[in-house]
Design a protein around this motif. Sequence first.
Motif, short mmCIF file in Angstrom:
data_model
loop_
_atom_site.label_atom_id
_atom_site.label_comp_id
_atom_site.label_asym_id
_atom_site.label_seq_id
_atom_site.Cartn_x
_atom_site.Cartn_y
_atom_site.Cartn_z
N ALA A 1 22.88 10.11 -36.85
CA ALA A 1 23.29 8.80 -36.31
C ALA A 1 24.71 8.46 -36.69
O ALA A 1 25.15 8.70 -37.83
N LEU A 2 25.45 7.89 -35.74
CA LEU A 2 26.76 7.32 -35.97
C LEU A 2 26.75 5.87 -35.50
O LEU A 2 26.05 5.53 -34.55
N GLN A 3 27.54 5.03 -36.18
CA GLN A 3 27.60 3.63 -35.76
C GLN A 3 28.50 3.41 -34.56
O GLN A 3 28.34 2.45 -33.82
N SER A 4 29.48 4.31 -34.40
CA SER A 4 30.46 4.12 -33.34
C SER A 4 30.71 5.45 -32.64
O SER A 4 30.71 6.50 -33.29
N ASP A 5 30.93 5.42 -31.34
CA ASP A 5 31.15 6.64 -30.58
C ASP A 5 32.60 7.10 -30.69
O ASP A 5 33.50 6.34 -31.07
N VAL A 6 32.82 8.35 -30.33
CA VAL A 6 34.18 8.89 -30.28
C VAL A 6 34.89 8.37 -29.04
O VAL A 6 34.26 7.94 -28.07
N GLN A 7 36.21 8.42 -29.07
CA GLN A 7 37.00 8.04 -27.90
C GLN A 7 37.09 9.18 -26.90
O GLN A 7 37.27 8.97 -25.70
N VAL B 1 15.49 9.43 -36.80
CA VAL B 1 16.79 9.96 -37.18
C VAL B 1 16.62 10.74 -38.49
O VAL B 1 15.79 10.37 -39.33
N ASP B 2 17.40 11.80 -38.67
CA ASP B 2 17.33 12.61 -39.89
C ASP B 2 18.44 12.32 -40.89
O ASP B 2 18.23 12.44 -42.10
N VAL B 3 19.63 11.98 -40.41
CA VAL B 3 20.76 11.77 -41.31
C VAL B 3 21.56 10.55 -40.84
O VAL B 3 21.92 10.46 -39.66
N ILE B 4 21.82 9.62 -41.77
CA ILE B 4 22.71 8.49 -41.50
C ILE B 4 23.72 8.42 -42.64
O ILE B 4 23.50 8.96 -43.72
N VAL C 1 27.40 6.95 -49.37
CA VAL C 1 25.94 6.97 -49.50
C VAL C 1 25.33 7.40 -48.17
O VAL C 1 25.59 6.78 -47.14
N TRP C 2 24.55 8.46 -48.20
CA TRP C 2 23.87 8.98 -47.01
C TRP C 2 22.37 8.73 -47.13
O TRP C 2 21.81 8.75 -48.24
N SER D 1 10.76 4.57 -49.61
CA SER D 1 10.01 4.68 -48.36
C SER D 1 9.03 5.84 -48.37
O SER D 1 8.04 5.84 -47.64
N GLY D 2 9.32 6.87 -49.17
CA GLY D 2 8.47 8.05 -49.21
C GLY D 2 8.76 9.05 -48.11
O GLY D 2 8.29 10.18 -48.16
N VAL D 3 9.57 8.66 -47.11
CA VAL D 3 9.86 9.55 -45.99
C VAL D 3 11.36 9.90 -45.90
O VAL D 3 11.76 10.70 -45.08
N ALA D 4 12.16 9.27 -46.76
CA ALA D 4 13.60 9.53 -46.74
C ALA D 4 14.15 9.28 -48.14
O ALA D 4 13.48 8.71 -49.00
N ARG D 5 15.39 9.71 -48.35
CA ARG D 5 16.03 9.55 -49.65
C ARG D 5 17.51 9.30 -49.43
O ARG D 5 18.03 9.52 -48.32
N THR D 6 18.20 8.88 -50.48
CA THR D 6 19.65 8.72 -50.39
C THR D 6 20.34 9.83 -51.18
O THR D 6 19.77 10.39 -52.12
N SER D 7 21.56 10.14 -50.79
CA SER D 7 22.40 11.10 -51.48
C SER D 7 23.79 10.50 -51.56
O SER D 7 24.30 9.97 -50.58
N THR D 8 24.38 10.56 -52.75
CA THR D 8 25.65 9.89 -53.01
C THR D 8 26.69 10.88 -53.52
O THR D 8 26.36 11.80 -54.26
#
Length: 511
Positions: A34-40, A237-240, A484-485, A254-261
Amino acid sequence: MGRRQCLFLSVVTFVLLLPALARAQGKDDTVVYALQSDVQNWDPPNSVLRESIILGYHVFDHLAARDLKTGKVGPSLATSWKTLDDTTWEVKLRQGVKFHDGTPFTARDVKATFDRVLDPEKKLTARGNHVKIKSVEVVDDHTVRFKTDGPYPLFVERMTALVMQSERAIKEKGHEWMQENPIGTGPYKLVRWTKKQEHLLVRNDDYWGPKPAFKHVRVRIIPEQATQIAELISGGVDVIKAVPPDQMDVIDKSGVARTSTAPILRTAMLQLDQAARTGPNPFTDRRVRQAANLAVDMDAIIKHVLNGLGDRTATTVNPMAFGYDASLKPYRQDVAAAKKLLAEAGYPNGFEVGFLQTGPVVEPALPQTSEAISADLAKVGIRTRRRYVGETGPFVNLVRDGKADPMFEWSWGYYSVFDADAILYDVMKCGEAYSYYCNKALDDLIIQGRSTLDQKKRAEIYARIQRLIFEDAAYVFKWGLRGVWGISQRVEYQAPRDEIDRMFLVTPRKK
């Protein structure tokens, strides 16, 4: 109810409302990013957006690539390089590589790529990164020679920062066609781009390097962070990236996802229009810029708003960049001194000023940190008038075209080149598109720093530069970012310190 509780409840409500079937990840051969904004556009040299750099890595290759474990630059489309003299580099190219359209990759493609970027009439965004290169000579199909304007210490680093494009596409298809039709040699090919919605990529089964684990990459454009988190937790989504610090617990529990910093090569700042690109304004006076820096308690904001996920910087130079001077101490809040400086500058009662803001696309908790900064500025009499442009592309275009406000949010990821030059030239040199600062003494030092191969001498030059821009309070200095992902438990992936997400490195998680 606080902002944090509202966002948490919206995430939980979204998840509970999703049908159970929608929570299951789709096809096993697809990774969703996932991305918050699209490319130009799909022409990385023609964009400054981080999203363009990231997507470019999937469809194109570079001459060199960084080893994420060691941080060192090694071969990619180039297999080796050496200096023939102080101004000549010879680069050997990988054989047997093909573009997505089947044409072989050769030295002519390298020359065409650099010629296009260096052409001043093309006005490509990436030109400033490579202007030290005077010419590119084809020696044979798999050898190129670069002639540089004096010694060029960043040559090897910069080989990681320009995608190799097809001579055939450049000469036969042309610039406009290339904006939406990327022809690269990379691990994935673009199948479909639905603007502001998604990109679908398919694995390049003829790729010269390691094949990606997932056949498809689906890049979803999801502007709202609460929705991204909900989709991560529900399996959509798998990665944000750019997860707000106050939402890390939601993901981790959540038990279904984690964060990585990870600390990342990106420095955050508030640019001040010292160069008067937006017209006359108070920040053309050094005393006012110093007052702005003295007004804000950045350490408290890092601690309480960012939950410690920032590394205070004395200037715009990131601690991870070559040339960073750790001995230079940042401004500390001193409200009385700030008020005194404002009075001396002719603003005993302060002033009101425009403050251009955008969404937290690459900088976590940006709305909250800017709100805290504005509150501190108001205490000394600098009252901000907010203008908000949420979409990254239009925001960046305003800055590029000199249409920002006298103060605006900004951060810079160095094109993932770990050297002070990669921010100083683009963001602080007179006349550059993304610089609102002009100091001829600084320009001279920047040129000196990129014109000697003596690394000790370069470090000394960058120490002088940092002292100069600190004392001149060029911008309001903030911090080096810690990214933070959010990552699904169904995949293996870790936060990249160069801030370049590589879905071709994602693998299914072993059960």
